[in-house]
Design a protein around this motif. Structure first.
Motif, PDB file in Angstrom:
ATOM      1  N   ASP A 464       0.809  -1.215   0.000  1.00 14.31           N
ATOM      2  CA  ASP A 464       0.000   0.000   0.000  1.00 14.31           C
ATOM      3  C   ASP A 464       0.846   1.270   0.000  1.00 14.31           C
ATOM      4  N   GLU A 465       2.182   1.133   0.075  1.00  9.85           N
ATOM      5  CA  GLU A 465       3.053   2.306   0.038  1.00  9.85           C
ATOM      6  C   GLU A 465       3.658   2.440  -1.347  1.00  9.85           C
ATOM      7  N   LEU A 466       3.891   3.710  -1.736  1.00  7.12           N
ATOM      8  CA  LEU A 466       4.475   3.957  -3.054  1.00  7.12           C
ATOM      9  C   LEU A 466       5.874   3.355  -3.160  1.00  7.12           C
ATOM     10  N   GLY A 467       6.652   3.514  -2.108  1.00  6.83           N
ATOM     11  CA  GLY A 467       8.021   3.016  -2.089  1.00  6.83           C
ATOM     12  C   GLY A 467       8.808   3.766  -1.031  1.00  6.83           C
ATOM     13  N   THR A 557      -8.780   1.684  -3.624  1.00  6.23           N
ATOM     14  CA  THR A 557      -8.463   2.969  -4.274  1.00  6.23           C
ATOM     15  C   THR A 557      -7.499   3.789  -3.427  1.00  6.23           C
ATOM     16  N   LEU A 558      -7.732   3.802  -2.112  1.00  7.98           N
ATOM     17  CA  LEU A 558      -6.830   4.536  -1.223  1.00  7.98           C
ATOM     18  C   LEU A 558      -5.408   3.974  -1.287  1.00  7.98           C
ATOM     19  N   ALA A 559      -5.313   2.649  -1.323  1.00  8.55           N
ATOM     20  CA  ALA A 559      -3.990   2.027  -1.399  1.00  8.55           C
ATOM     21  C   ALA A 559      -3.285   2.380  -2.704  1.00  8.55           C
ATOM     22  N   ARG A 560      -4.089   2.375  -3.823  1.00 10.22           N
ATOM     23  CA  ARG A 560      -3.502   2.714  -5.115  1.00 10.22           C
ATOM     24  C   ARG A 560      -3.037   4.166  -5.136  1.00 10.22           C
ATOM     25  N   LEU A 561      -3.810   5.076  -4.569  1.00  9.87           N
ATOM     26  CA  LEU A 561      -3.427   6.495  -4.506  1.00  9.87           C
ATOM     27  C   LEU A 561      -2.185   6.699  -3.628  1.00  9.87           C
ATOM     28  N   ALA A 562      -2.086   5.905  -2.539  1.00 12.10           N
ATOM     29  CA  ALA A 562      -0.914   6.000  -1.672  1.00 12.10           C
ATOM     30  C   ALA A 562       0.333   5.534  -2.413  1.00 12.10           C
ATOM     31  N   LEU A 567      -1.543  10.251  -1.678  1.00  7.36           N
ATOM     32  CA  LEU A 567      -2.025  10.203  -0.301  1.00  7.36           C
ATOM     33  C   LEU A 567      -0.930   9.630   0.587  1.00  7.36           C
ATOM     34  N   HIS A 568      -1.094   9.820   1.900  1.00  4.63           N
ATOM     35  CA  HIS A 568      -0.194   9.235   2.879  1.00  4.63           C
ATOM     36  C   HIS A 568      -1.012   8.473   3.909  1.00  4.63           C
ATOM     37  N   GLN A 569      -0.669   7.204   4.123  1.00  2.01           N
ATOM     38  CA  GLN A 569      -1.318   6.409   5.153  1.00  2.01           C
ATOM     39  C   GLN A 569      -0.540   6.593   6.445  1.00  2.01           C
ATOM     40  N   VAL A 570      -1.082   7.374   7.359  1.00  4.55           N
ATOM     41  CA  VAL A 570      -0.376   7.738   8.588  1.00  4.55           C
ATOM     42  C   VAL A 570      -0.277   6.528   9.511  1.00  4.55           C
ATOM     43  N   HIS A 620       5.119   8.531  11.452  1.00  4.26           N
ATOM     44  CA  HIS A 620       5.031   8.340  10.005  1.00  4.26           C
ATOM     45  C   HIS A 620       6.239   8.972   9.301  1.00  4.26           C
ATOM     46  N   PHE A 621       6.626  10.163   9.747  1.00  2.00           N
ATOM     47  CA  PHE A 621       7.812  10.814   9.165  1.00  2.00           C
ATOM     48  C   PHE A 621       9.080  10.004   9.450  1.00  2.00           C
ATOM     49  N   ASP A 622       9.130   9.343  10.606  1.00  7.56           N
ATOM     50  CA  ASP A 622      10.257   8.444  10.881  1.00  7.56           C
ATOM     51  C   ASP A 622      10.279   7.294   9.881  1.00  7.56           C
TER      52      ASP A 622
END
Length: 648
Positions: A464-467, A557-562, A567-570, A620-622
């Protein structure tokens, strides 16, 4: 050409140099009073130019060479410099200070004494320094019968067997009567004409200081042999970390504008005091200056030693004109070097020394009673750990290759994380410092393959993360790789279409697929709701309910956008839009700039969020690589480019 005299005390070294040059090298009152050399002495002899016209006769032996109106020898004329070294056992360290720069050795044996202890040790020193050009001179021939001379010739031949001077001619001389002096002088003239020039092109100036003094109206003067490069009036040089300017210059005992490698030099320096230039230090071009207390070398143990040289041995290390205590760590198999054998060692010094690749060294025992071994410096930047691994031994083998180009090519192949060009140039003593890093073809291919495999694994574990962010990816792939090399590697992979970068994130091309028509419709519905939610974020189930869409389809859809970075999944199922995360990241950057760290309390107050949500954003930033947690604080990662364009 630099000629060094060697031999036992009172075997006529100073007398012979006087007979050859007319110069008395014993300059100290105590030397004249005791009749022995205590310090290094110097003298010079001009080499007559050969007249190449048909039928021309060679110049008379000892005849003065042609000179100009100013009294300076004609241009193009060579000059031999003599270093007269002490023969007393207690002064061998002084002998070594002078011997490191000689081109041609004269080993003296007095006819009335024969081969003595210091004769043997000086021969060992010359051989271990790699000196193969020289001659043996039987002195005081007027004091011995012809039969004695013949017997001594045979003894000398036996002594030279197996040494670097095995093929050296043996001459018989009597300085008081002049016997053999002319022949010896002609031998030296011929050797000087055949002397190959020392390498200077591309190499930085390096002079081993063996004497320093002050002159009224001149200031500090240092003398020594110029081992490499050239020195000119006006040059800025370095000595013990201080900078000094060359005010005036003498080479081979005459004033010059420029001196070259292989010459004896006296350098008047501005900007440095006499006590800041002790014997043993190096006067160098600033780019090549280095000081190390640990270096790797190839060593040969003298065949006359009774025992093997083992790790842990404490020795006197003589390098250039410097002498320091050091310990030996044998790197070769067996942890010992047998008499007459060679091996790799690491020298661990009690004080810093100047050591460049190719420099010669000599070891004497801890009590300074005998010469043990000699060798050549391979790497002045030796590692304290993993010094015996196959990879390290392969690097040391590369350091022994005969040319700079081959050494560099092989080291590139053997350096999986790239070759530091600046350090390579410094170790080689190059005049022009190299910049940056270089990566060989094989290491580059291996790192690229590791990069792609790491991305594939990341996508499998976090679909679910872009990379990962580029800095985080570097820490996963090759954390010790230099940042410039990493950027170059990443740019090459991106230019070749093997990876895609979006924002600061990196992913494989197939991971960032396009939205379907249905997903595009859902994306348009949830966009205003995410924008309205702001830093608090929106849950997947709430978005599905508000949009009137099936929850599984909204989640997909949310996973694809992330994955596309929109988007960011916090935390799991909690999303924020890109614009909101840019603002939050800008606040985190500002707090880090102002306070060096970001605390949950400060971030909470700056954003107006509750403590729980503030902590979730910081964590999340970590994870994505903008920050890293240290205790209860978060620090900005210096190598992260995430959100940088929005941090103003």
């Amino acid at each position: 050409m630099i000629v060094g005299t060697a031999g036992h005390i009172d075997h006529g070294k100073t007398t012979l140099v006087h007979a050859l040059t007319g110069v008395d090298t014993d300059r100290l009152p105590e030397e004249k009073a005791r009749g022995i050399s205590i310090e290094l002495g110097y003298a010079y002899l001009d080499v007559p130019m050969l007249d190449e016209r048909p039928g021309a006769r060679p110049p008379e032996a000892g005849a003065l060479p042609p000179r100009g109106a100013d009294g300076i020898p004609a241009r193009g004329l060579d000059r031999i410099g003599f270093i007269d070294v002490p023969g007393h056992e207690k002064l061998v360290h002084t002998m070594l200070a002078g011997a490191s720069g000689i081109d041609f050795a004269l080993l003296l044996v007095a006819a009335d004494d024969g081969v003595m202890p210091q004769t043997r040790e000086h021969l060992a020193v010359l051989s271990l320094l790699g000196i193969t050009r020289g001659a043996v001179v039987i002195t005081k021939a007027d004091r011995a019968e012809p039969g004695r001379i013949d017997a001594l010739r045979q003894e000398v031949r036996a002594l030279l067997a197996g040494s670097g001077l095995e093929a050296a001619p043996v001459l018989v001389v009597s300085a008081p009567t002049g016997q053999g002096v002319r022949e010896l002088r002609e031998l030296l003239f011929a050797a000087a004409r055949q002397q190959p020039p020392r390498a200077s092109e591309g190499l930085a100036a390096r002079l081993a200081v063996d004497r320093a003094f002050s002159l009224a109206g001149v200031g500090t003067v240092v003398t020594g042999t110029l081992h490499a490069g050239e020195i000119a009036i006006g040059d800025e040089l370095a000595l013990q970390g201080r900078r000094a300017r060359v005010k005036s210059l003498h080479a081979q005992n005459r004033a010059v504008e420029r001196a070259r490698a292989g010459q004896r030099c006296a350098v008047a320096l501005a900007g440095i005091d006499r006590d800041e230039a002790p014997r043993g230090q190096w006067l160098t071009a600033p780019a090549a200056a280095l000081a190390t207390d640990r270096f790797d070398a190839q060593l040969r143990l003298w065949p006359g030693e009774a025992r093997a040289l083992r790790s842990g041995a404490r020795v006197h290390l003589h390098l250039g004109a410097q002498s320091v205590m050091a310990s030996v760590a044998v790197l070769s198999e067996g942890d010992a070097i047998e008499p007459g054998g060679s091996g790799l060692v690491q020298m661990v010094c009690q004080a810093t020394v100047g050591a460049w690749r190719g420099d010669r060294l000599v070891l004497r025992d801890a009590g300074a009673t005998r010469t043990l071994a000699g060798g050549v410096v391979l790497d002045p930047f030796a590692p304290a750990r993993y010094r015996r691994t196959p990879e390290r031994l392969a690097e040391l083998a590369a350091c022994q290759l005969p040319t700079l180009a081959r050494r560099r090519e092989r080291l590139l192949t053997l350096s999986p994380l790239g070759l530091d060009l600046a350090r390579f140039a410094q170790a080689e003593g190059l005049a022009e410092p190299l910049q940056g890093w270089a990566l060989g073809e094989a290491p580059r291919a291996a790192l690229t393959a590791r990069l792609l495999a790491t991305l594939a694994d990341f996508h499998a574990r976090s679909p679910d993360e872009l990379g990962p962010e580029a800095g985080r990816l570097r820490r996963l792939v090759a954390p010790r790789l230099a940042e410039p090399l990493w950027r170059d590697l990443l740019d090459e992979a991106r230019a070749g279409g093997r990876v895609v970068m979006r924002g600061g994130f990196v992913h494989l091309p197939e991971h960032g697929v396009q939205l379907s028509a249905v997903e595009q419709r859902i994306a348009q519905k949830i966009a205003p709701r995410l924008a309205a939610a702001g830093a608090e974020g929106a849950w997947a189930r709430d978005l599905a309910k508000d949009c009137g869409e099936p929850e599984p389809l909204v989640r997909a859809t949310l996973a694809r956008l992330a994955r596309q970075g929109e988007l960011h999944q916090v935390v799991k199922d909690l999303y924020c839009d890109k614009a909101t995360m840019n603002l939050l990241a800008a606040i985190a950057r500002r707090l880090a700039d102002e306070h060096a760290t970001v605390t949950a309390a400060a971030f909470r107050d700056a954003t107006g969020l509750g403590r729980k949500r503030a902590i979730q954003h910081l964590e999340h930033f970590d994870r994505v690589g903008l920050l890293r947690r240290v205790g209860d604080e978060h620090r900005l990662r210096a190598d992260s480019a995430l959100f940088a364009e929005n941090s103003s």
